[in-house]
Design an enzyme around this catalytic site. Structure first.
Site, PDB file in Angstrom:
ATOM      1  N   LYS A 138       1.674   1.651  -0.343  1.00  0.00           N
ATOM      2  CA  LYS A 138       0.910   3.026  -0.295  1.00  0.00           C
ATOM      3  C   LYS A 138       0.943   3.755   0.961  1.00  0.00           C
ATOM      4  O   LYS A 138       0.714   5.029   0.944  1.00  0.00           O
ATOM      5  CB  LYS A 138      -0.576   2.948  -0.794  1.00  0.00           C
TER       6      LYS A 138
HETATM    7  C1  PLP Z   1      -1.340  -0.406  -5.589  1.00  0.00           C
HETATM    8  C2  PLP Z   1      -0.793  -1.769  -5.754  1.00  0.00           C
HETATM    9  C3  PLP Z   1      -0.034  -2.248  -6.856  1.00  0.00           C
HETATM   10  C4  PLP Z   1       0.153  -1.261  -7.986  1.00  0.00           C
HETATM   11  O1  PLP Z   1       0.925  -0.076  -7.809  1.00  0.00           O
HETATM   12  P1  PLP Z   1       0.830   1.101  -8.892  1.00  0.00           P
HETATM   13  O2  PLP Z   1       1.819   2.091  -8.380  1.00  0.00           O
HETATM   14  O3  PLP Z   1      -0.486   1.405  -9.209  1.00  0.00           O
HETATM   15  O4  PLP Z   1       1.661   0.442 -10.123  1.00  0.00           O
HETATM   16  C5  PLP Z   1       0.463  -3.386  -6.887  1.00  0.00           C
HETATM   17  N1  PLP Z   1       0.279  -4.016  -5.758  1.00  0.00           N
HETATM   18  C6  PLP Z   1      -0.354  -3.801  -4.691  1.00  0.00           C
HETATM   19  C7  PLP Z   1      -0.495  -4.757  -3.476  1.00  0.00           C
HETATM   20  C8  PLP Z   1      -0.856  -2.544  -4.487  1.00  0.00           C
HETATM   21  O5  PLP Z   1      -1.547  -2.372  -3.476  1.00  0.00           O
END
Ligand code: PLP
Length: 435
Positions: free
Chosen positions: A107
């Site tokens: 993210k």
């Molecule tokens: C946010 C996150 C996900 C999920 O991603 P999405 O885009 O919401 O499908 C999976 N794994 C980790 C470690 C995350 O932080």
């Protein structure tokens, strides 16, 4: 580029409005009217290009009409100050490591990109006054957003998190930063934090007092840049002659990450098929089997960033393929795993080759192991550094997980936070007292 709402009721928006609003007025998600195809020469040359140059071509296709070329290049370069290498886990299966950013989360890319894009628009208008970003977090989003926006002029970030319900490592990633980041420690649970943020957006007096915006994953500036990863993954496989019959597997929660990969496919990225791997939260998996989308309350798992009972980006995927279940199932398959299956996969992988999976990536790896066909080459997104789930991972694999220097640094910092009840009037009074 104009953006429309997946609910088809709100007015069209410019990129700037879509970024500032996050969600459309009819509570739909913004979609671009057009997804540009990238030329064949780009894919022919992609294995000779750097991550930044690949990402810039992709970013230009999305945002080139609305952002000056040099500025966009700058934003991309500033966003991608780290690599996302592939790591061979077994024949034809590679871990695409998306955890080398500042908070070790995939993210980080979307958060930084959004921060810099918002700053670009603020500067364009010589905008007087601060923009305030409110974000509720159960851990990961808050740290990525706080670090992405850290030190960005003209923007102040308030991270709301549930007191005592976030791991020490995660807490240190957004409470020790200072500068333009304020951590608000809410006496309640995650849902209370989210309710406070939603109430703040709806409060007229507060919105007259200060300019508020959100930074959650439904924002186009946060999810689209994740497409960069998948173009780069293809480039890395092409470099070693393994790009034929390319399969992408993404452990999914709110489905923003896989949605970005699907946008990449629409732009011409040669992907044969996709797999969305779920933990026990199997709403999308069930949709693939039955054609019915039935959200339900989320259940807690050891892959907790995927504990989502009503994935917000489902609306975008549905829209992308005009709701055609046949088209969707011909391109995307699913998988769903219990905690026991996740743990077993982590254990086996560690014992076989010494590679430490985190619980989220483990879902992706297992889905490929079970579903990959002869001749296919695949990456799965390894979405978090295993050290972020240190206790869980250590108890499963029976070995110690070293904490990377970058995480350890956060833990040395001094915690600063503002305490607040879950009562909206208290939160509002606090914000009304801020400049
Ligand atoms: C946010 C996150 C996900 C999920 O991603 P999405 O885009 O919401 O499908 C999976 N794994 C980790 C470690 C995350 O932080």
């Amino acid at each position: 580029m104009k953006y429309y709402s997946t609910n088809h009721k709100a007015a069209d928006a410019t990129l700037e409005l879509a970024v500032v609003n996050g969600l459309a007025e009819d509570r739909g998600l913004y979609m671009p009217y057009q997804i540009k195809k990238l030329p064949q020469e780009f894919f022919d040359e992609i294995d000779k290009m750097s991550f930044v140059d690949i990402a810039y071509q992709v970013a230009s296709a999305f945002f080139g009409e609305d952002v000056d070329g040099d500025a966009l290049y700058d934003i991309v370069r500033d966003t991608l100050r780290f690599d996302c290498p592939i790591n061979k886990v077994e024949e034809d299966i590679y871990a695409l490591e998306l955890f080398h950013g500042p908070t070790l989360a995939f993210k980080d890319v979307g958060a930084r990109f959004m921060a810099r894009l918002l700053q670009y628009f603020i500067n364009q208008h010589n905008n007087e006054g601060l923009v305030n970003v409110l974000v509720a977090t159960s851990g990961d989003t808050g740290s990525a957003v706080a670090n992405g926006f850290l030190g960005v002029d003209g923007i102040h970030v308030y991270v709301l998190y549930p007191k005592g319900k976030v791991s020490k490592i995660q807490e240190s990633q957004f409470t020790t930063l200072g500068k333009n980041i304020t951590a608000v420690e809410v006496d309640g649970v995650f849902d209370d934090c989210q309710t406070l943020v939603k109430s703040a957006f709806m409060d007229k007096e507060l919105n007259e007092h200060m300019k508020l915006t959100s930074a959650n994953s439904i924002n186009v500036a946060r999810f689209l840049p994740q497409a960069f990863y998948y173009f780069y993954a293809y480039a890395q496989l092409k470099k070693i002659g393994k790009e034929k019959d390319f399969v992408i597997c993404v452990p999914s929660g709110n489905f923003g990450n896989i949605c970005a990969a699907l946008f990449g496919h629409q732009m011409g990225l040669p992907v044969k098929r996709f797999i969305a791997a779920n933990n026990a939260n199997d709403i999308f998996y069930n949709y693939l089997q039955t054609g019915k989308y039935e959200p339900k309350a989320s259940v807690q798992t050891i892959a907790n960033a995927m504990d989502v009972g009503d994935p917000s980006n489902f609306a975008r995927i549905y829209e992308l393929y005009k709701g055609d279940h046949k088209v969707i199932t011909s391109l995307i398959s699913g998988a769903t795993y219990t905690n026991e299956q996740i743990a077993e996969t982590m254990q086996q992988c560690y014992q076989a080759i010494g590679y430490i999976l985190d619980p989220h990536g483990a879902c992706g790896y297992r889905a490929l192991k079970e579903q990959l066909q002869p001749g296919e080459h695949a990456v799965f997104a390894e979405t978090a550094h295993p050290a972020k789930f240190k206790e869980t991972v250590e108890s499963i694999i029976g070995a110690e997980v070293a904490i990377p220097e970058r995480l350890a640094e956060f833990m040395k910092g001094e915690k600063q936070s503002v305490e607040c009840s879950k009562n909206f009037e208290d939160f509002k009074a606090f914000l009304m007292n801020e400049k």
